[in-house]
Design a protein around this motif. Structure first.
Motif, PDB file in Angstrom:
ATOM      1  N   ALA A 150      33.957  -6.048   1.623  1.00  0.00           N
ATOM      2  CA  ALA A 150      32.806  -5.140   1.514  1.00  0.00           C
ATOM      3  C   ALA A 150      31.776  -5.714   0.547  1.00  0.00           C
ATOM      4  O   ALA A 150      30.559  -5.591   0.766  1.00  0.00           O
ATOM      5  N   ALA A 151      32.244  -6.354  -0.525  1.00  0.00           N
ATOM      6  CA  ALA A 151      31.330  -6.978  -1.489  1.00  0.00           C
ATOM      7  C   ALA A 151      30.553  -8.113  -0.833  1.00  0.00           C
ATOM      8  O   ALA A 151      29.357  -8.293  -1.087  1.00  0.00           O
ATOM      9  N   ALA A 152      31.226  -8.885   0.016  1.00  0.00           N
ATOM     10  CA  ALA A 152      30.550  -9.977   0.723  1.00  0.00           C
ATOM     11  C   ALA A 152      29.466  -9.428   1.643  1.00  0.00           C
ATOM     12  O   ALA A 152      28.354  -9.976   1.724  1.00  0.00           O
ATOM     13  N   LEU A 153      29.753  -8.326   2.351  1.00  0.00           N
ATOM     14  CA  LEU A 153      28.752  -7.700   3.216  1.00  0.00           C
ATOM     15  C   LEU A 153      27.569  -7.198   2.393  1.00  0.00           C
ATOM     16  O   LEU A 153      26.401  -7.354   2.788  1.00  0.00           O
ATOM     17  N   LEU A 154      27.867  -6.614   1.232  1.00  0.00           N
ATOM     18  CA  LEU A 154      26.814  -6.105   0.354  1.00  0.00           C
ATOM     19  C   LEU A 154      25.880  -7.236  -0.090  1.00  0.00           C
ATOM     20  O   LEU A 154      24.651  -7.114  -0.002  1.00  0.00           O
ATOM     21  N   THR A 155      26.452  -8.328  -0.576  1.00  0.00           N
ATOM     22  CA  THR A 155      25.618  -9.420  -1.086  1.00  0.00           C
ATOM     23  C   THR A 155      24.871 -10.127   0.045  1.00  0.00           C
ATOM     24  O   THR A 155      23.722 -10.538  -0.136  1.00  0.00           O
ATOM     25  N   GLU A 156      25.495 -10.270   1.212  1.00  0.00           N
ATOM     26  CA  GLU A 156      24.809 -10.891   2.351  1.00  0.00           C
ATOM     27  C   GLU A 156      23.613 -10.058   2.789  1.00  0.00           C
ATOM     28  O   GLU A 156      22.539 -10.586   3.107  1.00  0.00           O
ATOM     29  N   THR A 157      23.793  -8.743   2.801  1.00  0.00           N
ATOM     30  CA  THR A 157      22.691  -7.847   3.188  1.00  0.00           C
ATOM     31  C   THR A 157      21.552  -7.932   2.177  1.00  0.00           C
ATOM     32  O   THR A 157      20.376  -8.027   2.547  1.00  0.00           O
ATOM     33  N   ALA A 158      21.892  -7.918   0.893  1.00  0.00           N
ATOM     34  CA  ALA A 158      20.859  -8.011  -0.139  1.00  0.00           C
ATOM     35  C   ALA A 158      20.131  -9.348  -0.076  1.00  0.00           C
ATOM     36  O   ALA A 158      18.907  -9.409  -0.200  1.00  0.00           O
ATOM     37  N   LYS A 159      20.871 -10.414   0.147  1.00  0.00           N
ATOM     38  CA  LYS A 159      20.269 -11.748   0.189  1.00  0.00           C
ATOM     39  C   LYS A 159      19.323 -11.894   1.384  1.00  0.00           C
ATOM     40  O   LYS A 159      18.334 -12.656   1.326  1.00  0.00           O
ATOM     41  N   SER A 160      19.576 -11.169   2.446  1.00  0.00           N
ATOM     42  CA  SER A 160      18.729 -11.264   3.643  1.00  0.00           C
ATOM     43  C   SER A 160      17.360 -10.624   3.441  1.00  0.00           C
ATOM     44  O   SER A 160      16.432 -10.861   4.220  1.00  0.00           O
ATOM     45  N   LEU A 161      17.216  -9.803   2.402  1.00  0.00           N
ATOM     46  CA  LEU A 161      15.947  -9.133   2.128  1.00  0.00           C
ATOM     47  C   LEU A 161      15.033 -10.037   1.309  1.00  0.00           C
ATOM     48  O   LEU A 161      15.498 -10.817   0.480  1.00  0.00           O
ATOM     49  N   HIS A 162      13.730  -9.926   1.544  1.00  0.00           N
ATOM     50  CA  HIS A 162      12.772 -10.618   0.680  1.00  0.00           C
ATOM     51  C   HIS A 162      12.849  -9.994  -0.708  1.00  0.00           C
ATOM     52  O   HIS A 162      13.077  -8.788  -0.855  1.00  0.00           O
ATOM     53  N   TYR A 163      12.662 -10.819  -1.745  1.00  0.00           N
ATOM     54  CA  TYR A 163      12.881 -10.311  -3.100  1.00  0.00           C
ATOM     55  C   TYR A 163      11.994  -9.117  -3.434  1.00  0.00           C
ATOM     56  O   TYR A 163      12.364  -8.270  -4.261  1.00  0.00           O
ATOM     57  N   LYS A 164      10.829  -9.016  -2.799  1.00  0.00           N
ATOM     58  CA  LYS A 164       9.930  -7.898  -3.110  1.00  0.00           C
ATOM     59  C   LYS A 164      10.415  -6.573  -2.531  1.00  0.00           C
ATOM     60  O   LYS A 164      10.007  -5.507  -2.985  1.00  0.00           O
TER      61      LYS A 164
END
Length: 445
Positions: A150-164
């Motif tokens: 679940a942590a891997a899914l969380l970080t992958e989803t966050a990383k896919s977003l533009h930082y803004k």
């Protein structure tokens, strides 16, 4: 003198001063470390810095400060990134984020980048740095509210977003219905980690101890900065800032404001420029070296800057150096990329703009008159010479050279390519051939 600390969204100035009596300056940009080092403070620390829109702090100015015997610390954000890059040269990095960059666990700028308010609103962060998402996920695993998957899914989803747009609200909206994450989002308000703030506070404690002990070296010998032409240009520009008669950027804007119509038009183009660059960032567009070279060659041709001394004089007149010029070229390449990506859907918006400004009716009248003239023209017509039509249109009508690549020029006008451009010019010539060379480019008979 007091130590100088560059900070913004990571930690507030008043929080810094509870630990260290320091001069707190806004996020660092190119030239700021050189300006600070000229005043010989006992230490300089970088926490926050600009990543885009404003040229970033230059490695060479940090090296120059250390050459002068000034210890330079880095942590949390831009400071951690530069400290990892300059660790071997003596810059002092502090914190887990610095260590992650140094060991290659993370590499991207967007790991620490955030959207934030302007100085007037205290640089308040409006998005979540990726390093804090990773630290929060790690704490959640330890607290047994997240499984590793679940942590891997969380970080992958966050990383896919533009930082803004990387916020906990946006992340949760994308993962709200994922099994195994409901407990995490309930735990998040009290459990989330401020990774950058924690590292910044650690650095302040380290600086306070360092300054109290009067230590000045970790044994690393300072490297002498090569005085290249680009470095000399930066120094000249900064040294000129205090000279009478040298206009600062704000003074240039004040001159523009004296012509309100020109200011409004420039402001609107600047707004579109900003939106286009944000669009390019969201799409992940980038400019490779070949593209930058082509943009630079085009710019130098257009501004008669073929000679190196002419280019250097132009850079000096425009308060630019080599790095900031490359930033300008990169923006131009990304603007062209956005223009190409968005052009197919712009026609309706262009027509709306014409109606709003009052130009639509005049252009419609001319288009109707042109169609009638061509339809009524039944005389013999010579086959148009494509090259002469191009020369007529660009050199005679527009007063400029024929572009090296007519296909690229055509696409910049929303046309499919050279053939459509030639057809457009040919129709214009038939409508008003007296403006051209009727013996060589065709006639109405």
């Amino acid at each position: 003198m007091k130590p100088v600390i560059f900070a913004g969204p990571t930690i507030a100035a008043q929080d810094i001063r509870t630990v260290l009596d320091a001069e707190v300056l806004p996020p660092v940009a190119q030239g700021d470390v050189y300006r600070a080092a000229r005043r010989r403070p006992p230490a300089i620390a970088i926490i926050d810095g600009y990543f885009e829109g404003v040229p970033s702090v230059w490695h060479k100015e940090i090296l120059w400060a250390m050459e002068q015997g000034i210890p330079v610390f880095g942590s949390a954000s831009m400071g951690a990134l530069r400290a990892a890059e300059l660790h071997d040269f003596g810059m002092i990095g502090v914190g887990a984020i610095f260590q992650s960059y140094l060991q290659g666990e993370i590499a991207d700028d967007d790991e620490v980048a955030v959207l934030h308010c302007p100085a007037e609103l205290g640089f308040v962060a409006l998005s979540e740095p990726m390093v804090s998402v990773r630290a929060t996920a790690k704490r959640a695993i330890a607290a047994q509210v997240l499984t590793p998957d679940a942590a891997a899914l969380l970080t992958e989803t966050a990383k896919s977003l533009h930082y803004k747009t990387r916020t906990w609200d946006e992340i949760s909206a994308r993962l709200l219905h994922e099994p195994g994450l409901a407990a995490f989002f309930a735990w998040l308000p009290d459990g989330k980690v401020d990774a950058k703030g924690d590292d910044a506070r650690s650095m302040l404690d380290r600086m306070a101890t360092f300054l109290a002990s009067d230590a000045r070296s970790d044994g690393t010998e300072a490297q002498r900065v090569e005085r290249t032409l680009v470095w000399q240009g930066l120094v000249r520009r900064i040294e000129a800032e205090g000279q009478t008669g040298t206009a600062a950027p704000g003074a240039v804007l004040d001159e523009l404001r004296l012509d309100p119509e020109r200011y409004e038009a420039t402001r609107d183009r600047a707004m579109l420029r900003s939106l286009a660059l944000e669009d390019a960032a969201r799409r992940g567009a980038h400019a490779d070296r070949d593209t930058l070279r082509a943009v630079m060659d085009s710019h130098r041709r257009r501004n008669t800057l073929s000679r190196r001394d002419a280019l250097l004089a132009w850079l000096d007149a425009n308060d630019l150096d080599g790095q900031s010029y490359e930033t300008l070229l990169t923006e131009a390449a990304l603007l062209e990329d956005t223009r190409a990506a968005r052009s197919p859907g712009l026609d309706a918006h262009i027509l709306s703009e014409l109606r709003w400004t009052g130009a639509y009716a005049r252009l419609k009248h001319r288009a109707e008159a042109k169609a009638r003239t061509i339809a009524e023209d039944t005389g013999p017509q010579a086959s148009p010479d494509r090259l002469r039509l191009l020369v007529w249109f660009f050199e005679t009508r527009l007063g400029r050279a024929v572009p090296d690549d007519p296909d690229t020029f055509a696409r910049s006008l929303g046309l499919a390519g050279r053939d459509e451009l030639i057809a457009l010019i040919a129709r214009e010539f038939r409508y008003n051939p007296d403006e051209g060379d009727t013996q060589s480019a065709g006639s109405r008979g």
